[in-house]
Structures are given as C-alpha cells and as structure tokens.
Design a protein around this motif. Sequence first.
Motif, mmCIF file in Angstrom:
data_model
loop_
_atom_site.group_PDB
_atom_site.id
_atom_site.type_symbol
_atom_site.label_atom_id
_atom_site.label_comp_id
_atom_site.label_asym_id
_atom_site.label_seq_id
_atom_site.Cartn_x
_atom_site.Cartn_y
_atom_site.Cartn_z
ATOM 1 N N LEU A 64 0.825 -1.198 0.000
ATOM 2 C CA LEU A 64 0.000 0.000 0.000
ATOM 3 C C LEU A 64 0.863 1.254 0.000
ATOM 4 O O LEU A 64 1.776 1.395 0.813
ATOM 5 N N GLY A 65 0.610 2.152 -0.923
ATOM 6 C CA GLY A 65 1.365 3.394 -1.002
ATOM 7 C C GLY A 65 2.612 3.314 -1.849
ATOM 8 O O GLY A 65 3.277 4.316 -2.071
ATOM 9 N N ASP A 66 2.945 2.107 -2.325
ATOM 10 C CA ASP A 66 4.123 1.958 -3.185
ATOM 11 C C ASP A 66 3.855 2.631 -4.520
ATOM 12 O O ASP A 66 2.813 2.418 -5.143
ATOM 13 N N LYS A 67 4.785 3.448 -4.981
ATOM 14 C CA LYS A 67 4.582 4.196 -6.217
ATOM 15 C C LYS A 67 4.905 3.387 -7.464
ATOM 16 O O LYS A 67 4.692 3.839 -8.579
ATOM 17 N N LYS A 68 5.401 2.184 -7.284
ATOM 18 C CA LYS A 68 5.755 1.365 -8.437
ATOM 19 C C LYS A 68 4.510 0.934 -9.202
ATOM 20 O O LYS A 68 3.513 0.564 -8.618
ATOM 21 N N ARG A 69 4.580 1.005 -10.536
ATOM 22 C CA ARG A 69 3.498 0.469 -11.351
ATOM 23 C C ARG A 69 3.519 -1.052 -11.250
ATOM 24 O O ARG A 69 4.555 -1.677 -11.416
ATOM 25 N N ASP A 70 2.404 -1.659 -11.007
ATOM 26 C CA ASP A 70 2.374 -3.102 -10.782
ATOM 27 C C ASP A 70 1.976 -3.903 -12.011
ATOM 28 O O ASP A 70 2.379 -5.049 -12.163
ATOM 29 N N VAL A 71 1.148 -3.319 -12.886
ATOM 30 C CA VAL A 71 0.647 -4.040 -14.052
ATOM 31 C C VAL A 71 0.868 -3.185 -15.289
ATOM 32 O O VAL A 71 0.562 -1.986 -15.285
ATOM 33 N N ASP A 72 1.411 -3.792 -16.353
ATOM 34 C CA ASP A 72 1.641 -3.084 -17.611
ATOM 35 C C ASP A 72 0.811 -3.746 -18.699
ATOM 36 O O ASP A 72 0.951 -4.945 -18.955
ATOM 37 N N ILE A 73 -0.048 -2.953 -19.331
ATOM 38 C CA ILE A 73 -0.881 -3.450 -20.427
ATOM 39 C C ILE A 73 -0.557 -2.659 -21.686
ATOM 40 O O ILE A 73 -0.674 -1.423 -21.715
ATOM 41 N N ILE A 74 -0.099 -3.367 -22.703
ATOM 42 C CA ILE A 74 0.224 -2.743 -23.980
ATOM 43 C C ILE A 74 -1.033 -2.711 -24.847
ATOM 44 O O ILE A 74 -1.731 -3.717 -24.989
ATOM 45 N N VAL A 75 -1.323 -1.540 -25.414
ATOM 46 C CA VAL A 75 -2.470 -1.374 -26.309
ATOM 47 C C VAL A 75 -1.937 -1.057 -27.708
ATOM 48 O O VAL A 75 -1.394 0.023 -27.946
ATOM 49 N N VAL A 76 -2.069 -2.008 -28.625
ATOM 50 C CA VAL A 76 -1.641 -1.793 -30.006
ATOM 51 C C VAL A 76 -2.733 -1.031 -30.731
ATOM 52 O O VAL A 76 -3.889 -1.486 -30.790
ATOM 53 N N THR A 77 -2.370 0.145 -31.267
ATOM 54 C CA THR A 77 -3.366 1.012 -31.905
ATOM 55 C C THR A 77 -3.118 1.118 -33.412
ATOM 56 O O THR A 77 -2.074 0.711 -33.918
ATOM 57 N N SER A 78 -4.090 1.711 -34.087
ATOM 58 C CA SER A 78 -3.987 1.911 -35.541
ATOM 59 C C SER A 78 -3.342 3.238 -35.899
ATOM 60 O O SER A 78 -3.285 3.616 -37.074
ATOM 61 N N HIS A 79 -2.862 3.965 -34.897
ATOM 62 C CA HIS A 79 -2.213 5.250 -35.146
ATOM 63 C C HIS A 79 -0.895 5.045 -35.895
ATOM 64 O O HIS A 79 -0.381 3.921 -35.985
ATOM 65 N N THR A 80 -0.343 6.130 -36.401
ATOM 66 C CA THR A 80 0.921 6.080 -37.135
ATOM 67 C C THR A 80 1.928 7.028 -36.498
ATOM 68 O O THR A 80 1.569 7.895 -35.689
ATOM 69 N N SER A 81 3.175 6.890 -36.884
ATOM 70 C CA SER A 81 4.240 7.721 -36.317
ATOM 71 C C SER A 81 4.142 9.169 -36.753
ATOM 72 O O SER A 81 4.839 10.033 -36.204
ATOM 73 N N ASP A 82 3.284 9.465 -37.749
ATOM 74 C CA ASP A 82 3.091 10.859 -38.169
ATOM 75 C C ASP A 82 2.266 11.641 -37.155
ATOM 76 O O ASP A 82 2.257 12.875 -37.177
#
Length: 436
Positions: A64-82
Amino acid sequence: MAKQSDFNKFLSNIEPSSSTVSYISSIQTNLRTYLRNQEDYEDIHIDTFLSGSYAKHTSIRPVLGDKKRDVDIIVVTSHTSDEDSADVLTELKDVLLKKSDYKTATIQHHSVGIEMGGISVDVVPVIEDSADDALYYIGDSETGTWTKTDPKGHKSWSTNVNKDNNNEYKPLVKIFKWWRRINCPEESKYPKGITLEKIIADNLGDSSLSTEDFFIATMQNIIAAYKEDYVNIGINPVINDPSDKVENDLLSGYSIEDFSAFIEKLEEHTNLLDSEGTTNETWRKILGTEFPKGTTVNNSLALANVQMCVNARHRQRPNWPMQRGGAAFILAHITDPMGNVVEYVNNGEALEKDCSLHFRVATGVKPPYKVMWQIVNTGIEAENANCLRGTFEESDDGSSGKREITSYSGTHSVQCFIIKRGICVAKSKEFIVNIL
C-alpha cells in the motif's frame, strides 16, 4: 550464514498472493475487453497484451502506497508515427475516463496510469513497426515523439536468461526488486524494471550456488563493473537494451547522482555483510522484516573453531600494506568421493576425507588483482604429516580459485586476500572446514 530454507521462505513472503494474482488477472482482462469493445475506440484498438513484471513472472507483492506500477498493459493502436504521441495518450485517457472504474486515469510519461484497489496499472498505447510486426513504437507525452521498443522480445530474453541460469535468474530479480523497494529513498531513482533486470543479467554470479551466495556474488559483480570506472569519475555506463532489434540505452533516463547512490548502497550492504556476517539479523537489515528471523543457536563451538585457526602459531601474518577498499567472500563447492557436487557452507558439518573442495572469491574490487590464499590446518594428523601450512599461496584454479582435498581430521581455515598494486584492498573472513 542464512539457511537456504530462510531464503526460500523470504521469496515466498515477497511473492504476490494468489488473491492478488487473481485480482490482477480480472483487472487486466476487464480493461482489455473494455478497450476492445468501447465504441469510440474499437476502430483504433488492434490488440492488447500483458507486459512487464507480471508477464515475465518477476513481480513482487504490492505494498500500500508503493509508487511502483504493478501491471503493464500494452495497447496496439492503428495510429501512425506521423501523429503526435501526446495526443494519442490524451485520447486513451479520455476513453478510459468514460468508465467509472477508470476515473483515476492520468497521463504519465509513456502511459496512462490507473489506480485500482491498491494496484497501479500502466496502460501503454503503441503503434506497430511497419517493417517488423514484433516491434512497436512507444509514445512520449512530453515530446510527442515515438521510440522503438520490443516488449515481447524482453519477455523472451528474460525467459532465456532464466533457463540458462538453472531457473534462478527470476527469483534473483525478485530479491533485487524487493531490496530496491526497501532501500531506495523517496527522493532518489534507483534502476527499476527492465533496466534493473538487464544490469543483473549482465553481472550474474554463479547460479549453481545457494541463493545467498548467488545474490552476494551478483551484488559484488555489479559493484566491480560500475564503481571504479563510472561512479568514481561521475559518469553513467551505457546499459544496452536486451533486444537485438532495438538500440537503446536503458540508463539514459537516470541521473548520475541516482545511479551512484544505487551502487553505493549496494557497496554499503556488501560491507555490512562482510563486517557483521551473513546472519539472518544482517539480512533483515538489508532486506527488511520479511526475511525470517531464523533460529537462535549456540555459536560457542563455531567461535571456538575460528579461534583455533586464527590463534594457530603457524599462521603467518600478512606482509602487504592493508588498505581495505571492499568486501570479499569465499564461496565453496565440494565433490564427495561418489562424485556428487554440493555447496559447502562456512563451518558446516564435518566432511569425509578424500573430498575435493573448490573455493572461489566474490569481491566488488575491479580487476585486475591477484588473489592470495592462506590455508591453516590444525590437528595431530596434519602436524604429523608436516602439513600445518599457514603461509600464503597463489590461486591454482584460474585467477581467483583454489582447490583442496580433505586429507586431515580436524578444523581448518581458508582465507583469501585481494592484492592490487601491492596493497591488500580486501580480505575475506576465515572460512572454516571441518573434517572427520
């Protein structure tokens, strides 16, 4: 020396509980389903997958109170580098805020952070690499740019390192992560995540040793790799991304002051182990109260064994100038007459004769250096054979190893001295070998 069972218990204490794992599973499943079906995002959403410590099985129990992110979820999107990556992050935040469960959604450097029931979630929008569908680009909320990343490659790399090290790498990572949590000041930024994992992997000790010795040796290797050539002259090393598809210095986001503090804290703790011994009490100072207290034992016999060797008349005094600059530990394996190889602990059970002993040193002193050994035998058998020894001998197994045979009944000691430029800069405590 702490027992292996104590380290096993410690690892069990810092593992996420089954209820936490189940809760996190439901969190990430529900969030991924929401993004896949959300009407304003379904045309942008391509895929989602779990990343980070939970995907690699290197997570530790959330606090409790730990600032570390515990779960990482990658969301692959249709956006482009532009497109501006800051806008992509804002878009994801707005979509998440439409569901009350995600009302804490906040834009971070590379992700949108959500706090849910004591669990921190990083939701990371990425775009696919047009030339390699296994690679992605991650955004930056401050610059609006995209940087190549390989989260699936990181997972495979971690699995391979673990396999190549007797499946002991991932438990070791958990111990370092807990050490970081216990010891990193709130105002400092010690290496974490993939950066810490790569530093560990680049400097692994011998995974065939006990967990205690594996941890100590790796700590010492890290100190030796970075203290003299980097910390002492005020620069950071380059820590290369483990993916062979990505050119990235993982340490680029860390200040010299923070990295130096990380190395100096490691050195402080190896020196503490060197001066106070590897007892459960010392480990609790280093790893916190989750480390078992251990059982109280009568150390009078063990102390008597040490004193017998230390006070032996044939034990010569070192003739080098003494300038202690680091800690040194002796690690030992034994091969019994049947060919079985096991670790031997300092002042352990009496061994049979005709066992082979292999001693090695773990030290934070940066090579090159010479390791000198002092073997002190006691007892009638050694005296009758004119083999009490007590002088200083060079390594006979590589540059820092010594091989011996259990030939004489009694209590004997082994000590090593790290010699650099004619000065003894580190020495181990006496390592006691008892022989039937």
